[in-house]
Design a protein around this motif. Structure first.
Motif, PDB file in Angstrom:
ATOM      1  N   MET A  83     -12.707  -7.662   6.641  1.00  0.00           N
ATOM      2  CA  MET A  83     -12.199  -9.052   6.731  1.00  0.00           C
ATOM      3  C   MET A  83     -12.135  -9.635   5.312  1.00  0.00           C
ATOM      4  N   ASP A  84     -10.952  -9.757   4.779  1.00  0.00           N
ATOM      5  CA  ASP A  84     -10.854 -10.232   3.394  1.00  0.00           C
ATOM      6  C   ASP A  84     -10.447 -11.698   3.310  1.00  0.00           C
ATOM      7  N   CYS A  85     -10.423 -12.385   4.474  1.00  0.00           N
ATOM      8  CA  CYS A  85     -10.055 -13.806   4.452  1.00  0.00           C
ATOM      9  C   CYS A  85     -11.311 -14.651   4.226  1.00  0.00           C
ATOM     10  N   ILE A  86     -11.299 -15.403   3.144  1.00  0.00           N
ATOM     11  CA  ILE A  86     -12.469 -16.186   2.755  1.00  0.00           C
ATOM     12  C   ILE A  86     -12.837 -17.230   3.826  1.00  0.00           C
ATOM     13  N   PHE A  87     -11.839 -17.826   4.472  1.00  0.00           N
ATOM     14  CA  PHE A  87     -12.151 -18.837   5.488  1.00  0.00           C
ATOM     15  C   PHE A  87     -12.642 -18.192   6.785  1.00  0.00           C
ATOM     16  N   CYS A  88     -12.136 -17.006   7.142  1.00  0.00           N
ATOM     17  CA  CYS A  88     -12.713 -16.285   8.289  1.00  0.00           C
ATOM     18  C   CYS A  88     -14.167 -15.954   8.000  1.00  0.00           C
ATOM     19  N   ARG A  89     -14.475 -15.637   6.764  1.00  0.00           N
ATOM     20  CA  ARG A  89     -15.859 -15.310   6.387  1.00  0.00           C
ATOM     21  C   ARG A  89     -16.746 -16.559   6.414  1.00  0.00           C
ATOM     22  N   ILE A  90     -16.181 -17.710   6.082  1.00  0.00           N
ATOM     23  CA  ILE A  90     -16.935 -18.968   6.190  1.00  0.00           C
ATOM     24  C   ILE A  90     -17.252 -19.255   7.663  1.00  0.00           C
ATOM     25  N   ILE A  91     -16.263 -19.089   8.546  1.00  0.00           N
ATOM     26  CA  ILE A  91     -16.489 -19.297   9.991  1.00  0.00           C
ATOM     27  C   ILE A  91     -17.584 -18.354  10.497  1.00  0.00           C
ATOM     28  N   ALA A  92     -17.564 -17.115  10.023  1.00  0.00           N
ATOM     29  CA  ALA A  92     -18.542 -16.109  10.461  1.00  0.00           C
ATOM     30  C   ALA A  92     -19.922 -16.342   9.848  1.00  0.00           C
ATOM     31  N   GLY A  93     -20.019 -17.271   8.902  1.00  0.00           N
ATOM     32  CA  GLY A  93     -21.298 -17.559   8.258  1.00  0.00           C
ATOM     33  C   GLY A  93     -21.643 -16.589   7.137  1.00  0.00           C
ATOM     34  N   GLU A  94     -20.692 -15.759   6.753  1.00  0.00           N
ATOM     35  CA  GLU A  94     -20.934 -14.769   5.681  1.00  0.00           C
ATOM     36  C   GLU A  94     -20.873 -15.406   4.303  1.00  0.00           C
ATOM     37  N   ILE A  95     -20.128 -16.516   4.225  1.00  0.00           N
ATOM     38  CA  ILE A  95     -20.083 -17.300   2.986  1.00  0.00           C
ATOM     39  C   ILE A  95     -20.609 -18.688   3.339  1.00  0.00           C
ATOM     40  N   PRO A  96     -21.596 -19.191   2.589  1.00  0.00           N
ATOM     41  CA  PRO A  96     -22.152 -20.501   2.930  1.00  0.00           C
ATOM     42  C   PRO A  96     -21.152 -21.637   2.730  1.00  0.00           C
ATOM     43  N   SER A  97     -21.284 -22.662   3.554  1.00  0.00           N
ATOM     44  CA  SER A  97     -20.426 -23.842   3.412  1.00  0.00           C
ATOM     45  C   SER A  97     -21.206 -25.047   3.906  1.00  0.00           C
ATOM     46  N   LYS A  98     -20.746 -26.216   3.501  1.00  0.00           N
ATOM     47  CA  LYS A  98     -21.402 -27.464   3.901  1.00  0.00           C
ATOM     48  C   LYS A  98     -20.658 -28.019   5.114  1.00  0.00           C
ATOM     49  N   LYS A  99     -21.195 -27.723   6.291  1.00  0.00           N
ATOM     50  CA  LYS A  99     -20.508 -28.066   7.544  1.00  0.00           C
ATOM     51  C   LYS A  99     -20.494 -29.567   7.805  1.00  0.00           C
ATOM     52  N   VAL A 100     -19.337 -30.044   8.272  1.00  0.00           N
ATOM     53  CA  VAL A 100     -19.192 -31.446   8.676  1.00  0.00           C
ATOM     54  C   VAL A 100     -19.057 -31.546  10.193  1.00  0.00           C
ATOM     55  N   TYR A 101     -18.380 -30.566  10.793  1.00  0.00           N
ATOM     56  CA  TYR A 101     -18.062 -30.621  12.229  1.00  0.00           C
ATOM     57  C   TYR A 101     -17.696 -29.218  12.689  1.00  0.00           C
ATOM     58  N   GLU A 102     -17.991 -28.958  13.972  1.00  0.00           N
ATOM     59  CA  GLU A 102     -17.590 -27.666  14.549  1.00  0.00           C
ATOM     60  C   GLU A 102     -17.425 -27.827  16.041  1.00  0.00           C
ATOM     61  N   ASP A 103     -16.413 -27.185  16.610  1.00  0.00           N
ATOM     62  CA  ASP A 103     -16.314 -27.070  18.065  1.00  0.00           C
ATOM     63  C   ASP A 103     -15.727 -25.696  18.378  1.00  0.00           C
ATOM     64  N   GLU A 104     -15.308 -25.523  19.634  1.00  0.00           N
ATOM     65  CA  GLU A 104     -14.809 -24.212  20.074  1.00  0.00           C
ATOM     66  C   GLU A 104     -13.587 -23.759  19.271  1.00  0.00           C
ATOM     67  N   TYR A 105     -12.795 -24.715  18.790  1.00  0.00           N
ATOM     68  CA  TYR A 105     -11.513 -24.385  18.175  1.00  0.00           C
ATOM     69  C   TYR A 105     -11.477 -24.488  16.653  1.00  0.00           C
ATOM     70  N   CYS A 106     -12.351 -25.317  16.097  1.00  0.00           N
ATOM     71  CA  CYS A 106     -12.219 -25.554  14.659  1.00  0.00           C
ATOM     72  C   CYS A 106     -13.554 -25.722  13.963  1.00  0.00           C
ATOM     73  N   TYR A 107     -13.480 -25.619  12.643  1.00  0.00           N
ATOM     74  CA  TYR A 107     -14.660 -25.737  11.789  1.00  0.00           C
ATOM     75  C   TYR A 107     -14.246 -26.603  10.594  1.00  0.00           C
ATOM     76  N   ALA A 108     -15.081 -27.575  10.237  1.00  0.00           N
ATOM     77  CA  ALA A 108     -14.784 -28.464   9.109  1.00  0.00           C
ATOM     78  C   ALA A 108     -15.936 -28.420   8.111  1.00  0.00           C
ATOM     79  N   PHE A 109     -15.590 -28.414   6.842  1.00  0.00           N
ATOM     80  CA  PHE A 109     -16.600 -28.288   5.779  1.00  0.00           C
ATOM     81  C   PHE A 109     -16.072 -28.932   4.505  1.00  0.00           C
ATOM     82  N   TYR A 110     -17.012 -29.254   3.616  1.00  0.00           N
ATOM     83  CA  TYR A 110     -16.608 -29.906   2.366  1.00  0.00           C
ATOM     84  C   TYR A 110     -15.931 -28.906   1.422  1.00  0.00           C
ATOM     85  N   ASP A 111     -14.838 -29.348   0.802  1.00  0.00           N
ATOM     86  CA  ASP A 111     -14.141 -28.525  -0.180  1.00  0.00           C
ATOM     87  C   ASP A 111     -15.067 -28.277  -1.384  1.00  0.00           C
ATOM     88  N   ILE A 112     -15.058 -27.052  -1.869  1.00  0.00           N
ATOM     89  CA  ILE A 112     -15.938 -26.671  -2.973  1.00  0.00           C
ATOM     90  C   ILE A 112     -15.527 -27.339  -4.294  1.00  0.00           C
TER      91      ILE A 112
END
Ligand code: 5GP
Ligand code: ZN
Length: 112
Positions: A1-30
């Motif tokens: 999986m070479d997609c950085i945002f798929c890796r963020i969703i999977a928790g493989e790359i840390p992110s500052k989560k703002v919101y999450e539900d079944e369909y979407c994930y929101a986080f602060y831009d780096i």
């Protein structure tokens, strides 16, 4: 999986989560361009707005349902801008559909 945002969703790359539900994930831009700069992404890999179709458009609808909640949580009562860059001419750098929610100050009228 070479997609950085798929890796963020999977928790493989840390992110500052703002919101999450079944369909979407929101986080602060780096690299925030405005005082509040949040990215909202679909949990299914869609390359860009150009990849939206009848099969996956539910993700876009659900993202737009989530945006008012995300904006309220982020304190954007005075307004905000929602942007998606699509393809090279728009300078899209991450090839996983994402919507920038930008605000926290008066934004310029010019869109490009
Ligand atoms: P684009 O230019 O494709 O519309 O926006 C991509 C955005 O993703 C940029 O604003 C960039 O700062 C952000 N970004 C890229 N990599 C990461 C990352 O690993 N973590 C976070 N939080 N944001 C990222
Ligand atoms: Zn992806």
């Amino acid at each position: 999986m070479d997609c950085i945002f798929c890796r963020i969703i999977a928790g493989e790359i840390p992110s500052k989560k703002v919101y999450e539900d079944e369909y979407c994930y929101a986080f602060y831009d780096i690299n925030p361009q405005t005082p509040v700069h949040i990215l909202v992404i679909p949990k299914e890999h869609i390359a860009s707005a150009d990849g939206v179709n009848a099969e996956n458009s539910i993700y876009v609808a659900k993202i737009f349902e989530a945006i008012p909640k995300i904006a309220a949580t982020a304190g954007l009562a005075n307004g905000y801008r929602v942007i998606t860059n699509c393809g090279d001419d728009a300078c899209q750098t991450v090839k996983h559909l994402h919507f920038h929610i930008m605000g926290g100050r008066k934004l310029p009228e010019n869109m490009g």
